[in-house]
Design a protein around this motif. Structure first.
Motif, PDB file in Angstrom:
ATOM      1  N   ARG A 264       9.072  16.001 -10.635  1.00 39.85           N
ATOM      2  CA  ARG A 264       8.098  15.899  -9.543  1.00 39.85           C
ATOM      3  C   ARG A 264       6.776  15.318 -10.052  1.00 39.85           C
ATOM      4  NH1 ARG A 264       7.479  21.204  -6.075  1.00 39.85           N
ATOM      5  NH2 ARG A 264       9.688  20.681  -5.857  1.00 39.85           N
ATOM      6  N   PHE A 265       6.364  15.771 -11.219  1.00 35.64           N
ATOM      7  CA  PHE A 265       5.153  15.247 -11.860  1.00 35.64           C
ATOM      8  C   PHE A 265       5.275  13.739 -12.079  1.00 35.64           C
ATOM      9  CE2 PHE A 265       2.806  14.104 -15.715  1.00 35.64           C
ATOM     10  CZ  PHE A 265       1.566  14.694 -15.521  1.00 35.64           C
ATOM     11  N   VAL A 266       6.427  13.307 -12.593  1.00 33.05           N
ATOM     12  CA  VAL A 266       6.662  11.886 -12.860  1.00 33.05           C
ATOM     13  C   VAL A 266       6.623  11.082 -11.565  1.00 33.05           C
ATOM     14  CG1 VAL A 266       8.368  10.185 -13.648  1.00 33.05           C
ATOM     15  CG2 VAL A 266       8.008  12.281 -14.959  1.00 33.05           C
ATOM     16  N   TYR A 267       7.334  11.535 -10.537  1.00 32.21           N
ATOM     17  CA  TYR A 267       7.429  10.779  -9.290  1.00 32.21           C
ATOM     18  C   TYR A 267       6.069  10.674  -8.594  1.00 32.21           C
ATOM     19  CZ  TYR A 267      12.429  11.798  -9.963  1.00 32.21           C
ATOM     20  OH  TYR A 267      13.688  11.926 -10.480  1.00 32.21           O
ATOM     21  N   LYS A 268       5.332  11.795  -8.546  1.00 31.93           N
ATOM     22  CA  LYS A 268       4.031  11.791  -7.857  1.00 31.93           C
ATOM     23  C   LYS A 268       3.068  10.801  -8.510  1.00 31.93           C
ATOM     24  CE  LYS A 268       2.036  15.673  -6.702  1.00 31.93           C
ATOM     25  NZ  LYS A 268       1.574  17.098  -6.778  1.00 31.93           N
ATOM     26  N   HIS A 269       2.974  10.879  -9.835  1.00 31.15           N
ATOM     27  CA  HIS A 269       2.025   9.999 -10.515  1.00 31.15           C
ATOM     28  C   HIS A 269       2.522   8.552 -10.558  1.00 31.15           C
ATOM     29  CE1 HIS A 269      -0.972  12.937 -11.588  1.00 31.15           C
ATOM     30  NE2 HIS A 269      -0.017  13.768 -11.979  1.00 31.15           N
ATOM     31  N   SER A 270       3.828   8.368 -10.555  1.00 30.40           N
ATOM     32  CA  SER A 270       4.374   7.012 -10.502  1.00 30.40           C
ATOM     33  C   SER A 270       4.015   6.351  -9.170  1.00 30.40           C
ATOM     34  CB  SER A 270       5.898   7.027 -10.678  1.00 30.40           C
ATOM     35  OG  SER A 270       6.253   7.406 -11.984  1.00 30.40           O
ATOM     36  N   VAL A 271       4.169   7.090  -8.070  1.00 25.51           N
ATOM     37  CA  VAL A 271       3.838   6.553  -6.740  1.00 25.51           C
ATOM     38  C   VAL A 271       2.378   6.116  -6.701  1.00 25.51           C
ATOM     39  CG1 VAL A 271       3.471   7.217  -4.325  1.00 25.51           C
ATOM     40  CG2 VAL A 271       5.645   7.751  -5.453  1.00 25.51           C
ATOM     41  N   ARG A 272       1.494   6.952  -7.221  1.00 21.93           N
ATOM     42  CA  ARG A 272       0.060   6.615  -7.213  1.00 21.93           C
ATOM     43  C   ARG A 272      -0.216   5.374  -8.050  1.00 21.93           C
ATOM     44  NH1 ARG A 272      -1.625  12.937  -8.190  1.00 21.93           N
ATOM     45  NH2 ARG A 272      -1.269  13.637  -6.043  1.00 21.93           N
ATOM     46  N   SER A 273       0.447   5.263  -9.183  1.00 23.65           N
ATOM     47  CA  SER A 273       0.248   4.091 -10.052  1.00 23.65           C
ATOM     48  C   SER A 273       0.784   2.824  -9.398  1.00 23.65           C
ATOM     49  CB  SER A 273       0.942   4.304 -11.404  1.00 23.65           C
ATOM     50  OG  SER A 273       0.367   5.386 -12.095  1.00 23.65           O
ATOM     51  N   ILE A 274       1.937   2.924  -8.741  1.00 27.92           N
ATOM     52  CA  ILE A 274       2.531   1.749  -8.074  1.00 27.92           C
ATOM     53  C   ILE A 274       1.620   1.261  -6.952  1.00 27.92           C
ATOM     54  CG2 ILE A 274       4.499   0.929  -6.723  1.00 27.92           C
ATOM     55  CD1 ILE A 274       6.171   3.091  -8.300  1.00 27.92           C
ATOM     56  N   LEU A 275       0.995   2.188  -6.243  1.00 29.62           N
ATOM     57  CA  LEU A 275       0.052   1.797  -5.187  1.00 29.62           C
ATOM     58  C   LEU A 275      -1.130   1.023  -5.774  1.00 29.62           C
ATOM     59  CD1 LEU A 275       0.089   5.034  -2.990  1.00 29.62           C
ATOM     60  CD2 LEU A 275       0.942   2.770  -2.331  1.00 29.62           C
ATOM     61  N   HIS A 276      -1.590   1.428  -6.947  1.00 28.59           N
ATOM     62  CA  HIS A 276      -2.672   0.685  -7.611  1.00 28.59           C
ATOM     63  C   HIS A 276      -2.200  -0.714  -8.016  1.00 28.59           C
ATOM     64  CE1 HIS A 276      -6.040   3.450  -7.869  1.00 28.59           C
ATOM     65  NE2 HIS A 276      -5.192   4.434  -8.158  1.00 28.59           N
ATOM     66  N   LEU A 277      -0.969  -0.825  -8.487  1.00 36.89           N
ATOM     67  CA  LEU A 277      -0.426  -2.132  -8.850  1.00 36.89           C
ATOM     68  C   LEU A 277      -0.345  -3.047  -7.631  1.00 36.89           C
ATOM     69  CD1 LEU A 277       0.825  -4.126 -10.818  1.00 36.89           C
ATOM     70  CD2 LEU A 277       3.010  -2.913 -10.597  1.00 36.89           C
ATOM     71  N   LEU A 278       0.063  -2.495  -6.480  1.00 35.18           N
ATOM     72  CA  LEU A 278       0.097  -3.295  -5.255  1.00 35.18           C
ATOM     73  C   LEU A 278      -1.293  -3.788  -4.866  1.00 35.18           C
ATOM     74  CD1 LEU A 278       2.673  -1.334  -3.071  1.00 35.18           C
ATOM     75  CD2 LEU A 278       2.839  -3.748  -3.747  1.00 35.18           C
ATOM     76  N   LYS A 279      -2.313  -2.925  -5.043  1.00 36.05           N
ATOM     77  CA  LYS A 279      -3.696  -3.336  -4.749  1.00 36.05           C
ATOM     78  C   LYS A 279      -4.117  -4.484  -5.649  1.00 36.05           C
ATOM     79  CE  LYS A 279      -5.479   1.106  -3.069  1.00 36.05           C
ATOM     80  NZ  LYS A 279      -6.409   2.241  -3.379  1.00 36.05           N
ATOM     81  N   LEU A 280      -3.763  -4.393  -6.934  1.00 42.87           N
ATOM     82  CA  LEU A 280      -4.102  -5.457  -7.872  1.00 42.87           C
ATOM     83  C   LEU A 280      -3.410  -6.767  -7.496  1.00 42.87           C
ATOM     84  CD1 LEU A 280      -3.893  -3.518 -11.270  1.00 42.87           C
ATOM     85  CD2 LEU A 280      -5.946  -4.530 -10.276  1.00 42.87           C
ATOM     86  N   MET A 281      -2.182  -6.665  -7.017  1.00 47.77           N
ATOM     87  CA  MET A 281      -1.436  -7.864  -6.611  1.00 47.77           C
ATOM     88  C   MET A 281      -2.036  -8.510  -5.372  1.00 47.77           C
ATOM     89  SD  MET A 281       2.538  -6.852  -7.300  1.00 47.77           S
ATOM     90  CE  MET A 281       3.243  -7.112  -8.938  1.00 47.77           C
ATOM     91  N   ASN A 282      -2.721  -7.698  -4.557  1.00 43.68           N
ATOM     92  CA  ASN A 282      -3.366  -8.242  -3.364  1.00 43.68           C
ATOM     93  C   ASN A 282      -4.708  -8.890  -3.662  1.00 43.68           C
ATOM     94  OD1 ASN A 282      -1.314  -7.524  -1.584  1.00 43.68           O
ATOM     95  ND2 ASN A 282      -2.107  -5.458  -1.303  1.00 43.68           N
TER      96      ASN A 282
END
Length: 282
Positions: A264-282
């Motif tokens: 759960r720790f891995v998935y929660k923090h992974s989701v938050r990091s992926i959202l930051h990556l999407l922002k950077l791609m935009n």
């Protein structure tokens, strides 16, 4: 050239000692320093390390009063290496890694002179299953890749909360092919996504950045680093001529004993990091 190792420490004191000692006992290079960042360990292991190495001029123990996460924690050491130690190269290493190679730092410098890499990764051998972890087998390049990872991790997180994850994984095991050991890439490779347990930053990267992208807590730092290097025309480079050994996830395992809780720790923090990556791609 001065080279600084930055080792992020959390909880697992013996791993950190073994990492430090592997550098001190094996690496043959005059001008280097070891900066250990205690990431707010609640078991006083940071203070214990500071006491242990107080008379060693090559080792500097830095204490953080709270857990800053992977990127920010590493950046504490990165900034000190860059501005106080005037490091030409900065090597971010997990505390559960070991170096046995005498000419490791000579290779760091010579590979830079011949290739002008911005970030280099060594051959990383897992002590758990003998897999070779560099370069990472997949690269996140497009928004489509990133959205796939976001949906996947959200689904895993939902299954985890519903306590359906173990049952689903048992079903999927029946369709999963046998794990194949990844053998060493014998040739040098460029434009690769590098494993985060050991990242070697050259003057080309250090002059441009003050460390890793710091909006995440943990996970997907490698994908974000790869994206930033590509968008800034900086070369990522893998060399099989440098070797380290990686025990894998010792600090996370010490912090989270329960596998459901750890996932759960891995998935929660992974989701938050992926959202930051999407922002950077935009």
């Amino acid at each position: 050239m001065h080279i600084s190792f930055v080792i992020l420490h959390y909880l697992t004191e013996q791993d950190t000692i073994e990492c430090i000692e592997s550098i001190l006992n094996n690496v043959d290079y005059k001008d280097y320093s070891i900066l250990v960042v205690d990431n707010g360990s609640p078991n006083n292991s940071g203070e214990s390390l500071k006491l242990r190495y107080q008379y060693n001029s090559k080792v500097d123990i830095i204490l953080s009063d709270k857990n800053l996460g992977f990127a920010k924690g590493n950046n504490v050491g990165f900034l000190k290496a860059k501005y106080e130690y005037q490091a030409d190269f900065i090597i971010l290493m997990n505390n559960d890694t070991i170096i046995e190679q005498q000419d490791f730092l000579d290779q760091v410098v010579s590979k830079y002179n011949s290739t002008k890499y911005a970030v280099m990764g060594p051959n990383i051998i897992s002590t758990v299953d003998n897999n070779h972890q560099n370069p990472q087998p997949f690269k996140i390049i497009t928004k489509k890749d990133t959205w796939y990872q976001l949906i996947r991790h959200l689904a895993l997180l939902l299954l985890n909360y519903l306590n359906l994850e173990p049952a689903m994984k048992n079903i999927l095991k029946k369709f999963k092919p046998e794990k194949v050991l990844v053998t060493r890439h014998k040739e040098e490779l460029t434009d690769v996504q590098l494993h985060g347990s050991c990242l070697i930053f050259s003057p080309m990267y250090i002059q441009k950045f003050d460390g890793l992208y710091d909006k995440t807590f943990m996970y997907f730092e490698e994908a974000i680093l790869f994206h930033l290097c590509r968008t800034n025309s900086l070369k990522t480079f893998y060399s099989p001529d440098l070797v380290i050994f990686h025990k894998e996830d010792s600090a996370t395992d010490a912090y989270l004993k329960n596998s459901l809780q750890k996932n759960r720790f891995v998935y929660k923090h992974s989701v938050r990091s992926i959202l930051h990556l999407l922002k950077l791609m935009n």
